[in-house]
Design a protein around this motif. Structure first.
Motif, PDB file in Angstrom:
ATOM      1  N   ASP A   1       0.823  -1.210   0.000  1.00 32.78           N
ATOM      2  CA  ASP A   1       0.000   0.000   0.000  1.00 32.78           C
ATOM      3  C   ASP A   1       0.855   1.257   0.000  1.00 32.78           C
ATOM      4  O   ASP A   1       0.595   2.207  -0.756  1.00 32.78           O
ATOM      5  CB  ASP A   1      -0.922   0.008   1.217  1.00 32.78           C
TER       6      ASP A   1
ATOM      7  N   ALA B   1      -6.701   2.743  -1.225  1.00 32.61           N
ATOM      8  CA  ALA B   1      -7.512   2.084  -0.205  1.00 32.61           C
ATOM      9  C   ALA B   1      -8.644   1.272  -0.814  1.00 32.61           C
ATOM     10  O   ALA B   1      -8.960   0.170  -0.349  1.00 32.61           O
ATOM     11  CB  ALA B   1      -8.079   3.127   0.764  1.00 32.61           C
ATOM     12  N   LEU B   2      -9.259   1.777  -1.872  1.00 29.18           N
ATOM     13  CA  LEU B   2     -10.466   1.144  -2.415  1.00 29.18           C
ATOM     14  C   LEU B   2     -10.175   0.046  -3.429  1.00 29.18           C
ATOM     15  O   LEU B   2     -10.987  -0.881  -3.582  1.00 29.18           O
ATOM     16  CB  LEU B   2     -11.350   2.206  -3.064  1.00 29.18           C
TER      17      LEU B   2
ATOM     18  N   LEU C   1     -10.822  -3.642  -2.837  1.00 23.56           N
ATOM     19  CA  LEU C   1     -12.222  -3.958  -2.572  1.00 23.56           C
ATOM     20  C   LEU C   1     -13.047  -4.004  -3.856  1.00 23.56           C
ATOM     21  O   LEU C   1     -14.223  -4.376  -3.811  1.00 23.56           O
ATOM     22  CB  LEU C   1     -12.827  -2.909  -1.629  1.00 23.56           C
TER      23      LEU C   1
ATOM     24  N   ASN D   1      -5.734   2.847   5.987  1.00 19.60           N
ATOM     25  CA  ASN D   1      -6.388   1.665   6.564  1.00 19.60           C
ATOM     26  C   ASN D   1      -7.791   1.987   7.064  1.00 19.60           C
ATOM     27  O   ASN D   1      -8.720   1.185   6.915  1.00 19.60           O
ATOM     28  CB  ASN D   1      -5.543   1.106   7.713  1.00 19.60           C
TER      29      ASN D   1
ATOM     30  N   ARG E   1     -10.169   2.330   4.067  1.00 20.17           N
ATOM     31  CA  ARG E   1     -10.542   1.019   3.518  1.00 20.17           C
ATOM     32  C   ARG E   1     -11.548   0.302   4.423  1.00 20.17           C
ATOM     33  O   ARG E   1     -12.550  -0.247   3.942  1.00 20.17           O
ATOM     34  CB  ARG E   1      -9.288   0.158   3.347  1.00 20.17           C
TER      35      ARG E   1
ATOM     36  N   ALA F   1     -15.470  -0.680   3.228  1.00 19.76           N
ATOM     37  CA  ALA F   1     -15.750  -2.089   2.934  1.00 19.76           C
ATOM     38  C   ALA F   1     -17.206  -2.493   3.128  1.00 19.76           C
ATOM     39  O   ALA F   1     -17.799  -3.111   2.228  1.00 19.76           O
ATOM     40  CB  ALA F   1     -14.821  -2.987   3.751  1.00 19.76           C
TER      41      ALA F   1
END
Length: 301
Positions: free
Chosen positions: A13, A52-53, A56, A208, A211, A215
């Motif tokens: 990341d 972050a995304l 997902l 973090n 994310r 989620a």
């Protein structure tokens, strides 16, 4: 936005976020040196959002905007094709014809027209439902895009037709050179509520946390096949495009104190330094390779 120290990041990341930062800085250098034609809109300060995304949203459709290099790099991991495209060189993701704002690769599309992506995204989401596909559609827009009528038409259709659409609003509080407070009445949440669409927002600068907060909303879009609007408050450290930043110097200094990467560098210096060295080297190599490619159509610099 909190001033607390950020939580530890994985090397992957941090590496992706740093790579996007150094890539965007290299674009500004290339523009200043005359290698990049037209314009370019960087995402300096906002890199952590698509990083972050992206994990997902594997396999989903992603619609980006004029400030979309970070989205492309986080979701597609194709810096060579992107830089060649931006420089008008052979090997570009759109053969050097799309440029900075109009990219297409598999399930990724971007546009420089404010609000244009939302109606198209609703159509793709409707197609997914009608063909029994499980994927969803995500669109990245800014707070300035809420002045476009297409946004409201698309949200109306998305809710009526139960479309699996996630609208990610990168709310940097300024639309080109106009503060949001001078051009947006009410709130985004209030406008979304008028359509009966669920809404969430975050002002975290911690990758973090962003994310983890996103989620469950993404999973609900998948399960219910209904839209959701996710507002992520952030900061735009760079100019609107190139060097046209009209904000006062003290405002820019204030925003730089909120730089997510500077906060991470202060909290975890050894990891940051190592990752930053790798990112800088990789960007330099990709830039040199792109500049060595022929111009599309045999043009000259």
């Amino acid at each position: 936005m909190t001033s607390a120290a950020p939580s530890p990041l994985s090397d992957a990341d941090l590496g992706t976020g740093l790579f996007i930062r150094r890539f965007e800085e290299e674009l500004l250098r290339l523009y200043a040196d005359g290698h990049l034609s037209g314009t370019t809109h960087t995402c300096l300060g906002q890199e952590y959002i698509p990083v972050a995304l992206a994990p997902l949203l594997t396999g989903d459709f992603v619609f980006s905007n004029h400030r979309g290099h970070g989205h492309y790099l986080a979701h597609c991991a194709d810096p060579d094709g992107l830089l060649a495209e931006l420089l008008g060189r052979e090997g570009g993701v759109c053969h050097g014809l799309g440029g900075s704002q109009h990219l297409r690769r598999e399930r990724f599309l971007s546009t420089g027209v404010q609000g244009e992506s939302l109606p198209a995204a609703v159509g793709v989401g409707l197609h997914l439902n009608r063909t029994g596909q499980d994927g969803i559609v995500v669109t990245y827009i800014g707070d300035g895009t809420w002045g476009e009528g297409a946004v409201y038409e698309a949200l109306n259709m998305a809710q009526l037709w139960r479309v699996p659409l996630l609208v990610v609003v990168e709310h940097n509080r300024i639309a080109q050179s106009t503060p949001t407070t001078a051009q947006l009445a009410g709130t985004i949440g209030g406008r979304v509520a008028g359509f009966g669409i669920t809404f969430s927002e975050s002002d975290s600068l911690d990758l973090n946390e962003v994310r983890a907060a996103a989620a469950p909303h993404i999973e609900r879009v998948r399960a219910t096949r209904q839209p959701h609007v996710l507002v992520q408050h952030t900061v735009r450290l760079g100019p609107h495009s190139k060097g046209d930043d009209s904000r006062p110097a003290d405002e820019i200094r204030r925003l730089r104190h909120l730089d997510w990467l500077e906060r991470y560098a202060a909290a975890y210096p050894p990891q940051f330094s190592a990752a930053d060295a790798r990112a800088r080297q990789r960007v330099a190599e990709i830039s040199a390779a792109a500049l060595a490619r022929p111009l599309v159509g045999g043009g000259v610099v």
